[in-house]
Design a protein around this motif. Sequence first.
Motif, PDB file in Angstrom:
ATOM      1  N   LEU A   1      -0.332   0.636  10.322  1.00 58.08           N
ATOM      2  CA  LEU A   1       0.477   0.727   8.844  1.00 58.08           C
ATOM      3  C   LEU A   1       0.182   2.430   8.861  1.00 58.08           C
ATOM      4  O   LEU A   1       1.715   2.611   8.935  1.00 58.08           O
ATOM      5  CB  LEU A   1       0.016   0.172   7.557  1.00 58.08           C
ATOM      6  CG  LEU A   1       0.167  -1.196   7.318  1.00 58.08           C
ATOM      7  CD1 LEU A   1      -0.792  -1.114   6.089  1.00 58.08           C
ATOM      8  CD2 LEU A   1       1.734  -1.031   6.574  1.00 58.08           C
ATOM      9  N   ARG A   2      -0.636   3.238   9.535  1.00 53.81           N
ATOM     10  CA  ARG A   2      -1.205   4.636   9.251  1.00 53.81           C
ATOM     11  C   ARG A   2      -0.025   5.485  10.320  1.00 53.81           C
ATOM     12  O   ARG A   2       0.931   6.683  10.572  1.00 53.81           O
ATOM     13  CB  ARG A   2      -2.133   4.711   9.858  1.00 53.81           C
ATOM     14  CG  ARG A   2      -3.673   4.695   8.081  1.00 53.81           C
ATOM     15  CD  ARG A   2      -4.633   4.704   8.747  1.00 53.81           C
ATOM     16  NE  ARG A   2      -5.239   6.753   9.103  1.00 53.81           N
ATOM     17  CZ  ARG A   2      -4.782   7.581   8.427  1.00 53.81           C
ATOM     18  NH1 ARG A   2      -5.170   7.125   7.481  1.00 53.81           N
ATOM     19  NH2 ARG A   2      -5.420   8.162   9.130  1.00 53.81           N
TER      20      ARG A   2
ATOM     21  N   LEU B   1      -6.591   2.993   3.624  1.00 55.08           N
ATOM     22  CA  LEU B   1      -5.895   1.392   3.173  1.00 55.08           C
ATOM     23  C   LEU B   1      -5.171   1.712   1.617  1.00 55.08           C
ATOM     24  O   LEU B   1      -4.380   2.319   1.093  1.00 55.08           O
ATOM     25  CB  LEU B   1      -6.360   0.473   3.128  1.00 55.08           C
ATOM     26  CG  LEU B   1      -5.217  -1.429   3.393  1.00 55.08           C
ATOM     27  CD1 LEU B   1      -4.410  -1.365   4.243  1.00 55.08           C
ATOM     28  CD2 LEU B   1      -6.156  -2.432   2.866  1.00 55.08           C
ATOM     29  N   ARG B   2      -6.529   2.661   1.397  1.00 54.13           N
ATOM     30  CA  ARG B   2      -5.827   3.145  -1.029  1.00 54.13           C
ATOM     31  C   ARG B   2      -5.084   3.991  -0.422  1.00 54.13           C
ATOM     32  O   ARG B   2      -4.165   3.999  -1.711  1.00 54.13           O
ATOM     33  CB  ARG B   2      -6.883   3.776  -1.379  1.00 54.13           C
ATOM     34  CG  ARG B   2      -8.932   2.435  -1.620  1.00 54.13           C
ATOM     35  CD  ARG B   2      -8.877   2.796  -2.672  1.00 54.13           C
ATOM     36  NE  ARG B   2     -10.640   2.208  -2.774  1.00 54.13           N
ATOM     37  CZ  ARG B   2     -10.411   1.409  -3.467  1.00 54.13           C
ATOM     38  NH1 ARG B   2      -9.587   1.085  -3.992  1.00 54.13           N
ATOM     39  NH2 ARG B   2     -11.665   0.292  -3.152  1.00 54.13           N
ATOM     40  N   GLU B   3      -5.070   5.142   0.433  1.00 56.15           N
ATOM     41  CA  GLU B   3      -4.232   6.343   0.759  1.00 56.15           C
ATOM     42  C   GLU B   3      -3.102   5.471   1.014  1.00 56.15           C
ATOM     43  O   GLU B   3      -2.027   6.769   0.658  1.00 56.15           O
ATOM     44  CB  GLU B   3      -5.089   7.383   1.652  1.00 56.15           C
ATOM     45  CG  GLU B   3      -6.015   7.668   1.319  1.00 56.15           C
ATOM     46  CD  GLU B   3      -6.934   8.111   2.142  1.00 56.15           C
ATOM     47  OE1 GLU B   3      -6.717   8.564   3.481  1.00 56.15           O
ATOM     48  OE2 GLU B   3      -8.126   8.714   2.446  1.00 56.15           O
ATOM     49  N   LEU B   4      -2.735   5.196   1.514  1.00 51.58           N
ATOM     50  CA  LEU B   4      -0.997   4.633   2.503  1.00 51.58           C
ATOM     51  C   LEU B   4      -0.141   4.205   0.795  1.00 51.58           C
ATOM     52  O   LEU B   4      -0.196   3.542   0.275  1.00 51.58           O
ATOM     53  CB  LEU B   4      -1.193   3.557   2.858  1.00 51.58           C
ATOM     54  CG  LEU B   4      -2.072   3.607   4.235  1.00 51.58           C
ATOM     55  CD1 LEU B   4      -1.947   1.864   5.252  1.00 51.58           C
ATOM     56  CD2 LEU B   4      -1.381   5.066   5.096  1.00 51.58           C
TER      57      LEU B   4
ATOM     58  N   VAL C   1       0.669  -1.937  -1.508  1.00 51.83           N
ATOM     59  CA  VAL C   1       0.039  -2.361  -2.723  1.00 51.83           C
ATOM     60  C   VAL C   1      -0.783  -3.312  -2.468  1.00 51.83           C
ATOM     61  O   VAL C   1      -1.090  -4.246  -1.882  1.00 51.83           O
ATOM     62  CB  VAL C   1       1.344  -3.447  -2.721  1.00 51.83           C
ATOM     63  CG1 VAL C   1       1.171  -3.580  -4.718  1.00 51.83           C
ATOM     64  CG2 VAL C   1       2.588  -2.645  -3.430  1.00 51.83           C
ATOM     65  N   LEU C   2      -2.417  -2.751  -2.623  1.00 51.08           N
ATOM     66  CA  LEU C   2      -2.614  -3.206  -3.473  1.00 51.08           C
ATOM     67  C   LEU C   2      -3.505  -3.834  -5.527  1.00 51.08           C
ATOM     68  O   LEU C   2      -2.643  -3.487  -5.967  1.00 51.08           O
ATOM     69  CB  LEU C   2      -4.291  -2.273  -2.924  1.00 51.08           C
ATOM     70  CG  LEU C   2      -4.060  -1.662  -1.728  1.00 51.08           C
ATOM     71  CD1 LEU C   2      -5.237  -0.402  -1.555  1.00 51.08           C
ATOM     72  CD2 LEU C   2      -4.149  -2.437  -0.493  1.00 51.08           C
ATOM     73  N   LEU C   3      -3.593  -5.609  -5.354  1.00 54.10           N
ATOM     74  CA  LEU C   3      -3.938  -5.686  -6.133  1.00 54.10           C
ATOM     75  C   LEU C   3      -5.732  -6.349  -6.005  1.00 54.10           C
ATOM     76  O   LEU C   3      -6.003  -6.863  -5.019  1.00 54.10           O
ATOM     77  CB  LEU C   3      -2.581  -6.822  -6.693  1.00 54.10           C
ATOM     78  CG  LEU C   3      -1.805  -6.636  -6.441  1.00 54.10           C
ATOM     79  CD1 LEU C   3      -0.996  -7.741  -6.836  1.00 54.10           C
ATOM     80  CD2 LEU C   3      -1.610  -5.786  -8.498  1.00 54.10           C
ATOM     81  N   PRO C   4      -6.146  -6.106  -6.789  1.00 54.99           N
ATOM     82  CA  PRO C   4      -7.925  -7.181  -7.368  1.00 54.99           C
ATOM     83  C   PRO C   4      -7.838  -8.343  -7.498  1.00 54.99           C
ATOM     84  O   PRO C   4      -7.988  -9.034  -8.482  1.00 54.99           O
ATOM     85  CB  PRO C   4      -8.092  -6.358  -8.679  1.00 54.99           C
ATOM     86  CG  PRO C   4      -6.561  -6.087  -9.423  1.00 54.99           C
ATOM     87  CD  PRO C   4      -5.497  -5.512  -8.919  1.00 54.99           C
TER      88      PRO C   4
END
Length: 328
Positions: free
Chosen positions: A256-257, A279-282, A286-289
């Motif tokens: 991804l980077r 991964l959080r910085e990209l 889309v990140l979900l818990p």
Amino acid sequence: MPGERLTVVVTRRLPDVVEARMKELFRVELRDPDTQMSREDLIEAMGRADVLVPCLTDDIDANMLAQAGPRLKLIANYGAGVDHIDVASARQRGILVSNTPDVVTEDTADMALALILAVTRRIPEGLTEMQSGDWPGWSPMAHLGGRLRGRRLGILGMGRIGQAVARRAHAFGMQIHYHNRKRLRPEIEAEVGATFWESLDQMVTRMDIISVNCPHTPSTFHLLNARRLKLLKPTAVIVNTSRGEVIDENALTRGLRAGEIAGAGLDVFEHGHEINPRLRELPNVVLLPHMGSATLEGRIEMGEKVILNIKTFADGHRPPDQVLPSML
């Protein structure tokens, strides 16, 4: 066992209606406050319980099972996945394991489509801009995403959830492809016009979107490894609502980077809640818990399954949702 009032230890808080019904039927210990049990807490609970009701965050290995008390006869898992429980060791010790299949199918499939839309249409970026107050107004070239109709969706794991994702994607006009241990019956394929790929390598090279819907087993660990991720088109998107361990998260992050993968929508992660900080910085992720099954209706139905398994066991019968090592 028939006629006895079982001692049931629940590791996390459940919907009120589920806990109330458990209190009516069993001697139940509820978790208050709603915090995750430590390894020591779990071992102590297994020492005093006839039935343990754990969740996916409760890792129960062979060493812990060896320390379980003689009373423990059933682990009634609150959830469909049981990769956090050493089912084989439990069986060797005469401890049954059950789960709650089939109740999260529609909810998880909804979330898979939500993530596909969120990534391809760049919804979080638009939301962030609106919430920050930085929106300069409409522009023809702003926030350009991609159209779903006509895109090739490759579903990895065509069980109940995979098929539910296929039905939804078919309604959006997507082309449905899938890789599975076994090919589906022709009538199921025909329902959504699905194309079977025996070779996962060949499928991933041709897909626009990959949806991971297979369970985590020894054979699926890092099924999407660094080599396979390299096969993806640079315009491809990956969505995972199943288990994080299926994807090599570090390799995915690198892809991804580097712009080798266009985007990802992840509801699950390889190391639980410890997510790769890169991964959080990209912006294309889309990140979900782990919200895939998080509906009140689904949580209540899961609880009803747990109660049915315990009640059937208490009546001297095999739990309807018993999990055997051969099923994994």
